[in-house]
Each structure stands twice: as C-alpha cells, then as structure tokens.
Design an enzyme around this catalytic site. Structure first.
Site, PDB file in Angstrom:
ATOM      1  N   SER A  28       0.833  -1.247   0.096  1.00 27.56           N
ATOM      2  CA  SER A  28      -0.188   0.132  -0.001  1.00 27.56           C
ATOM      3  C   SER A  28       0.739   1.223  -0.154  1.00 27.56           C
ATOM      4  O   SER A  28       1.608   1.278  -0.747  1.00 27.56           O
ATOM      5  CB  SER A  28      -1.022  -0.020   1.289  1.00 27.56           C
ATOM      6  OG  SER A  28      -2.019   0.863   0.915  1.00 27.56           O
ATOM      7  N   GLU A  63      -9.286  -5.176  -4.300  1.00 25.12           N
ATOM      8  CA  GLU A  63      -8.566  -4.407  -3.272  1.00 25.12           C
ATOM      9  C   GLU A  63      -9.471  -3.348  -2.380  1.00 25.12           C
ATOM     10  O   GLU A  63      -9.754  -3.379  -1.188  1.00 25.12           O
ATOM     11  CB  GLU A  63      -7.835  -3.175  -4.132  1.00 25.12           C
ATOM     12  CG  GLU A  63      -6.690  -3.752  -4.696  1.00 25.12           C
ATOM     13  CD  GLU A  63      -5.337  -3.977  -3.945  1.00 25.12           C
ATOM     14  OE1 GLU A  63      -5.512  -3.794  -2.710  1.00 25.12           O
ATOM     15  OE2 GLU A  63      -4.557  -4.597  -4.506  1.00 25.12           O
ATOM     16  N   HIS A 115      -7.920  -5.472  -0.122  1.00 27.84           N
ATOM     17  CA  HIS A 115      -6.569  -5.098   0.308  1.00 27.84           C
ATOM     18  C   HIS A 115      -6.030  -5.527   1.714  1.00 27.84           C
ATOM     19  O   HIS A 115      -6.689  -5.636   2.440  1.00 27.84           O
ATOM     20  CB  HIS A 115      -6.725  -3.547   0.591  1.00 27.84           C
ATOM     21  CG  HIS A 115      -5.613  -2.665   0.325  1.00 27.84           C
ATOM     22  ND1 HIS A 115      -4.741  -2.313  -0.328  1.00 27.84           N
ATOM     23  CD2 HIS A 115      -5.164  -1.533   1.327  1.00 27.84           C
ATOM     24  CE1 HIS A 115      -3.861  -1.547  -0.117  1.00 27.84           C
ATOM     25  NE2 HIS A 115      -4.086  -0.872   1.057  1.00 27.84           N
TER      26      HIS A 115
END
Length: 559
Positions: free
Chosen positions: A220, A347, A443
């Site tokens: 990320s 995600e 995610h």
C-alpha cells in the site's frame, strides 16, 4: 547470548516464540529521535551507547491516532520512534539475502510491530528480515515552509494563494511553497527509510545478512514508498530488488502539499509557518489531520478527497523526487532494480468494510465520482456490463480498486519492463465463504500469506478466520516466491515481456481448491499449472479489467 555488534553499540535479542532457531532483535535505533531541535529535519545518526542494549521489545510507534490489533499505540512523549527490527537464523551460514519491509497505512498509521509483519517464518526460509518504523502524517510528509512567512491572495508579491477548506468559515492563506534542498525537507518519511537502508548496508553483515543482496518490500503506502526509493538517486545502490504489493496511486506537487499544510495548520489553530508548526506538538497535528480528513468525508462536494480522505503522500520536491514513480519508471529511472509487483483483485472492498470509504449507492453519486476523477463514461459502463448482477456499490468499488491500486500497480511493473527493466507480476485472488458473507480478495489480505503469519488472531478478519490446510499451503508458496526473488531474482515464473494482459506470464495466487474449482468451470476442465497463466483474455475482474483501463487511460492522483 544472541548478542550482535552494530556500529552504534552491542544489542541483545531474544529467541522467537514460534521458532527457537530464529533470533529477533527488536527496537534497534537507526537514527536519533526526530523531535526537539531535530523535528521536521533530515534524520540524524543515532547516539552510540556503551554496554549491551536490550533489544527484546519493539520501539515506540510514530505519532498517530490509530490503535491497531496486537500492536502498540502512540502516546505523547514517545520520541525514540526511528527503530528497526531484525529476524535472523541463530545458526545461519552468513551472507543471507535480506528483506527490508515498509508497512502501509495511508502514510498516517501503522508500525513494524503489527503481528502481520513478524519475520519469524520468512527468516526460517533463509532470509534476514528487517522491519522499520518511520515518520508518518505531518511529521513525515507535511510540507514545512522554508521561511517564516506565508502569503494570501492579497499579498503584494502575488506569490501566495488562498484556499477554501470544506467546512471552514473563511478562506485560508496558503504558505508559499519552496522546492529546494531546505533544512526542513519534504518527504521526511522517505528520508527515514533511506537512513534505515543505510543502517542495513553498514550493519546487516553482523546479523548474517549480505548488504549486497537487499530486497526492499512494502504494501500500500509502503509499496509506493518502495517505488519512490526505486527511482530516487539518493537511494541508488542500497537495494537491488523491490517487492511492491498494492502500490497506491497518490503523489503530490509541492503546491498541493503546501495547501494541505494550510488546512492542517488551520485545524490546529496555528499559523501555516515554520514557527507556527513547530509550536504545535505532534499530538495537535495528529488531531488536526483527523479533523481535516473528517471534514472531507462529510462533504460530498469536496472532490476527490471525499471518497477516501488520505491527505499525505510523497512530494515531487525537486530534490529527492522529481516525478510520480510511474512516470519515472517509464523514463528508465528504475535502472537495474528488479521488481516483483502484486495487487489483489478486490482491493477496495476492505476500505468499504472498515467504513473508511464513501458509500456510493445511487446513479447520481456514481456519476459524481466519475466526474470528480475524470473517468470516461466508457470505463464506468464497461464495468457495469462486466458486473451485470452486482449492486451499484460493487461497480464503484471495482472502479476505485483499479484507480487507486490495481491498475497503478500493474502499470508500475509494465513501465519498468518496457523501459528495459526486469519485472514480475502477480495477482492475489483467494476468497473465502463464511457465515455472514464472503471474505474478498481485498486490500491487505495477501500480506499475512506472504509473511507466513496466518495463525495470528489479529489477521483473521482480513483472511476470514483461522486458516485451513489449503490456506497454509498457499502461504508457503507465496513465502517461497518472496524468498526466491530475494535470493536469486526468481519468484518462480517468467518476467513480463509486454503490457500485462497482452500475453505475458502472470501468477494468480489462489488455493489449490480454488484452482480446481476454476478448472472445472473452464471448457474441457483444463487446469493452469500452479496458478501461472499466459493471459489471453483480460476482460474479467481477475485481470483488473485491463482492456477497459488501457482504453480509458489512468489519471495520476494526488493525496
């Protein structure tokens, strides 16, 4: 004794709870505390010490308001935050490959002490693992004016500007941005990460690692930090390979960063000047940041920041960075660094599940979202057509997944490969059905698999509960891919040889059960070997709707 000698002094670690053959050395200072006279400045060397320093517990985390499961929280007065942790085999042969990890958290939260990032399992696979803390939020990424002055729209010099902040009662003066090698530099969080890499270069051999075999990895915001350092001349030679999971599409100009400073300073009740910001204690700027983000979240008319109010990120300061990493990689700035890039296939569903994203449930809201980001109608309608039975919220989440993470990550790998670099691409597509609904390939779900930390209770929300045998097997495969890439530049499949989706090899991470089920749905029941495929049809979610994004183009975003 598990005592190691660094250039600053000797440190004592402890045996890892899960594997007595691994030594964990925790909370080792790689730079001095960045407060007092060092606040908002480049990281400075750590003070040496006499005797043996006890390094059996994690150091303090960076200033933040988040309280994460299984990890320490920050308290005002915690200042010795620039520390790192090392996991190494107790009886290792030496000269082992090194993996250095940068955590995610939108540049405002997270730490190396999160249970997800315990390096025991990876060290058991033959790596020396280093995780680190660096400055976050305004301390790490806020723009500090290089002079004690700011101008408003009425200034005689005409060099300032004015800002209307969502929810504010008046126009705020914006500090005059200065892009130079200032004593109060931008990108302080990235400079901390470089200082940690320099510590690794100078000290890791004492822990059995090779300073010439360093892989820098992150997820990320941590992955975008890795991308930035890959193209930064100042970090050249500190690592030879890079692992990027779910890199985020967010990169600011100095002018944009200065406008954020004006907002945060106003929320903190201080002038947007060097003196004003230094007078505000770290906890005041943390609280002010939270207030600014909440204002954006509550204001649907505030533009791009409304949908996911993350206001900090790397800055094109003209010193450390001159362009978005995607543009820099396309120009060949990645050099000989080898890349392994991965994203998940769903995600943004995590951000919706934890409530940090705007809920888009009407056609009017979806149209406003597309307009705010400049997305063409063909892209929106293409997603809608490919998801005919999905609720409108899922169409939005699919679009935002590609915009913020999946498409950007894929293009980083493509750009490096097309510029002559070596790049590998993977996608994480493991899902799980459980009572109450399906756990998506969202995610952060891939990281406990790669680290081998599925047993940690704190990650069970991400992965859908305690792992089964198929999950453990997938975890072992992903950890082996990281280890193989770090050791030899070979994760187990071929590198890109063209635009992703156009015929190159891509690894899709699924459990064996999921691969078997996928094969049963395919004509003739053909099964792809170990998740490796030559992509011929890039139309589905598994491939990130690549054909739609290639036709539409990807806008580069600012925080």
């Amino acid at each position: 004794m598990d005592v190691f000698t660094t250039k600053s002094g000797r440190v004592r670690g402890r045996r890892a709870a899960r594997d007595g053959g691994i030594v964990a050395v925790l909370g080792v200072p790689y730079a001095a505390p960045p407060f007092g006279p060092r606040r908002f400045r480049e990281p400075q060397p750590a003070e040496p010490w006499d005797g043996v320093r006890d390094c059996t517990a994690f150091g303090p985390v960076a200033p933040q308001s988040a309280e994460l499961p299984g990890a320490p929280s920050w308290s005002p007065g915690d200042e010795d935050i620039l520390t790192l942790n090392v996991w190494t085999p107790a009886e290792g042969p030496g000269d082992l490959p090194v993996l250095v990890w940068i955590h995610g958290g939108a540049y405002v939260f997270g730490s190396s002490a999160q249970p997800d990032f315990d390096g025991t399992a990876l060290a058991g696979g033959g790596l020396v693992v280093v995780t680190l803390n660096s400055r976050l939020g305004f301390e790490g990424f806020g723009h500090v004016p290089d002079a004690d002055a700011y101008a408003d729209s009425d200034s005689a010099a005409g060099t300032g500007s004015a800002l209307l902040v969502p929810g504010a009662d008046s126009v705020l003066p914006v500090p005059v941005p200065v892009s130079s090698a200032a004593s109060f530099p931008d990108n302080r969080g990235l400079l901390d990460q470089i200082a940690a890499l320099e510590w690794v270069r100078d000290n890791i051999s004492a822990f059995g690692g090779s300073p010439d075999r360093v892989t820098l990895a992150g997820q990320s915001s941590g992955a975008t930090s890795v991308a930035c350092l890959t193209v930064a001349d100042r970090a050249r030679g500190l690592f030879r390979r890079a692992v990027l999971h779910s890199a985020v599409n967010a990169f600011a100009t100095v002018e944009q960063a200065a406008r954020t400073t004006a907002e945060v300073a106003a929320a903190a009740g201080v002038p947007a000047t060097r003196a004003g910001l230094l007078a505000a204690p770290p906890e005041a700027l943390v609280a002010a940041t939270d207030r600014v983000c909440e204002r954006y979240a509550q204001d649907p008319g505030s533009g791009q920041r409304h949908y996911d109010p993350a206001i900090y990120g790397p800055v094109a300061d003209g010193v450390l960075l001159t362009a978005d990493p995607l543009e820099a990689l396309a120009a060949g700035a990645g050099g000989a660094v080898e890349l392994l890039v991965c994203h998940t296939t769903e995600e943004y569903w995590l951000l919706d599940a934890v409530g940090s994203s705007a809920k888009i449930t009407s056609e009017e809201q979806l149209a406003a979202f597309a307009a705010d980001f400049g997305l063409p109608s063909s892209l929106v309608e293409g997603h809608r057509e490919r998801l005919p039975d999905a609720p409108l919220l899922d169409v939005y989440l699919s679009l935002y997944s590609g915009l913020l993470f999946a498409e950007y990550s894929t293009r980083l790998a493509e750009a490096h490969a097309l510029a002559g670099g070596r790049a590998f691409l993977a996608r994480f597509d493991r899902r799980r059905d459980r009572a109450g609904g399906r756990v998506r390939a969202w995610h952060c779900a891939d990281i406990p698999f790669a680290f081998g930390n599925l047993h940690e209770e704190s990650v069970h929300f991400l992965v859908g509960g305690p792992p089964g045998a198929a999950d453990q097997e997938l975890s072992r495969r992903m950890a082996r891919a990281w280890a193989g890439f770090a050791a030899h530049g070979d994760p187990g499949w071929a590198p890109l040889d063209g635009p992703a989706g156009g015929g190159e090899t891509v690894r899709v991470w699924r459990t064996e059960e999921e691969e078997a089920a996928d094969a049963a749905r395919r004509p003739g029941g053909a099964r792809r070997a170990d998740g490796v495929r030559r992509v011929g049809d890039d139309r589905g979610a598994e491939y990130g709707f690549r054909d739609l994004w290639r036709a539409a183009g990807l806008p580069l975003l600012a925080p």
